[in-house]
Design a protein around this motif. Structure first.
Motif, PDB file in Angstrom:
ATOM      1  N   GLN A   1      37.939  43.114  49.064  1.00  0.00           N
ATOM      2  CA  GLN A   1      37.237  44.272  48.484  1.00  0.00           C
ATOM      3  C   GLN A   1      37.888  44.663  46.958  1.00  0.00           C
ATOM      4  O   GLN A   1      37.338  44.989  45.863  1.00  0.00           O
ATOM      5  N   GLU A   2      39.207  44.498  46.926  1.00  0.00           N
ATOM      6  CA  GLU A   2      39.939  44.904  45.862  1.00  0.00           C
ATOM      7  C   GLU A   2      39.715  43.838  44.759  1.00  0.00           C
ATOM      8  O   GLU A   2      39.586  44.215  43.500  1.00  0.00           O
ATOM      9  N   ILE A   3      39.489  42.423  45.298  1.00  0.00           N
ATOM     10  CA  ILE A   3      39.184  41.395  44.261  1.00  0.00           C
ATOM     11  C   ILE A   3      37.950  41.869  43.659  1.00  0.00           C
ATOM     12  O   ILE A   3      37.892  41.722  42.326  1.00  0.00           O
TER      13      ILE A   3
ATOM     14  N   LEU B   1      35.170  45.311  37.217  1.00  0.00           N
ATOM     15  CA  LEU B   1      35.782  46.103  36.190  1.00  0.00           C
ATOM     16  C   LEU B   1      36.235  45.202  34.945  1.00  0.00           C
ATOM     17  O   LEU B   1      36.417  45.794  34.157  1.00  0.00           O
ATOM     18  N   SER B   2      36.596  43.959  34.973  1.00  0.00           N
ATOM     19  CA  SER B   2      37.184  43.267  34.112  1.00  0.00           C
ATOM     20  C   SER B   2      36.514  42.309  33.428  1.00  0.00           C
ATOM     21  O   SER B   2      36.559  41.485  32.393  1.00  0.00           O
ATOM     22  N   ILE B   3      35.034  42.125  33.923  1.00  0.00           N
ATOM     23  CA  ILE B   3      34.008  41.558  32.926  1.00  0.00           C
ATOM     24  C   ILE B   3      34.482  41.729  31.591  1.00  0.00           C
ATOM     25  O   ILE B   3      34.238  43.079  31.062  1.00  0.00           O
TER      26      ILE B   3
ATOM     27  N   PHE C   1      41.979  42.411  34.568  1.00  0.00           N
ATOM     28  CA  PHE C   1      41.849  42.284  36.142  1.00  0.00           C
ATOM     29  C   PHE C   1      43.317  42.641  36.919  1.00  0.00           C
ATOM     30  O   PHE C   1      43.463  43.520  37.846  1.00  0.00           O
ATOM     31  N   CYS C   2      44.488  42.255  36.291  1.00  0.00           N
ATOM     32  CA  CYS C   2      45.708  42.546  36.886  1.00  0.00           C
ATOM     33  C   CYS C   2      46.843  43.239  36.226  1.00  0.00           C
ATOM     34  O   CYS C   2      47.674  43.774  36.693  1.00  0.00           O
ATOM     35  N   ARG C   3      46.523  43.437  34.981  1.00  0.00           N
ATOM     36  CA  ARG C   3      47.417  44.353  34.055  1.00  0.00           C
ATOM     37  C   ARG C   3      48.779  43.828  34.069  1.00  0.00           C
ATOM     38  O   ARG C   3      49.563  44.651  34.105  1.00  0.00           O
TER      39      ARG C   3
ATOM     40  N   ASN D   1      47.459  33.734  44.638  1.00  0.00           N
ATOM     41  CA  ASN D   1      48.716  34.620  45.035  1.00  0.00           C
ATOM     42  C   ASN D   1      49.359  34.943  43.401  1.00  0.00           C
ATOM     43  O   ASN D   1      49.137  36.271  43.173  1.00  0.00           O
ATOM     44  N   THR D   2      49.518  33.892  42.787  1.00  0.00           N
ATOM     45  CA  THR D   2      49.892  34.167  41.350  1.00  0.00           C
ATOM     46  C   THR D   2      48.924  33.751  40.185  1.00  0.00           C
ATOM     47  O   THR D   2      49.306  34.066  39.291  1.00  0.00           O
ATOM     48  N   SER D   3      47.886  33.357  40.572  1.00  0.00           N
ATOM     49  CA  SER D   3      47.081  32.772  39.743  1.00  0.00           C
ATOM     50  C   SER D   3      45.644  33.152  39.548  1.00  0.00           C
ATOM     51  O   SER D   3      45.206  33.923  40.581  1.00  0.00           O
ATOM     52  N   LEU D   4      44.910  33.100  38.553  1.00  0.00           N
ATOM     53  CA  LEU D   4      43.351  33.452  38.582  1.00  0.00           C
ATOM     54  C   LEU D   4      42.782  32.713  37.671  1.00  0.00           C
ATOM     55  O   LEU D   4      43.212  32.047  36.811  1.00  0.00           O
TER      56      LEU D   4
END
Length: 134
Positions: free
Chosen positions: A6-8, A14-16, A54-56, A90-93
């Protein structure tokens, strides 16, 4: 408390990120179409913005997946780049970037380029860190 999924989804929505550019003479090649390298730089920029929103966190581009140049983009066009987070590790997107071309004086619009950019979040020592809080 929301689940990780849900958080993803919330952060991805929000990050589009959208960037609109005009294709001026200084950005075209000898065919009078947008330089591929310029298009890639614009795509990397919008993907970086979407990933950061997305992650700031500090991020580095680590790779690009297949980049498809489906249609040339002529000088005098309007280009819209849309970056969307499509996968979170985990550390990537990964961020998919779609590039749409519009004729300046027409409502015609088509997807011209699409590609995926991969990022890793890093700390001050340049070591990978989680993209989401635990």
């Amino acid at each position: 408390m929301p689940t990780r999924e849900q958080e993803i989804q919330r952060r991805a929505a929000l990050s589009i990120s959208r960037v609109t550019k005009a294709v001026f003479p200084g950005t075209v090649n000898h065919h009078n179409t947008l330089f591929g390298g310029t298009a890639l730089a614009w795509m990397d920029e919008v993907s970086f913005i979407a990933a950061t929103r997305f992650c700031r966190l500090p991020l580095v581009t680590v790779s690009t997946d297949r980049i498809d140049f489906n249609h040339p983009i002529p000088a005098g066009s309007i280009v819209e780049l849309v970056g969307t987070v499509v996968k979170v590790g985990n550390t990537s997107l990964k961020v998919r970037v779609e590039v749409f071309v519009e004729k300046m004086y027409s409502e015609e619009r088509e997807k011209a380029i699409e590609g995926v950019f991969s990022f890793v979040a890093i700390d001050e020592q340049k070591r990978p860190v989680p993209v989401l809080p635990l």
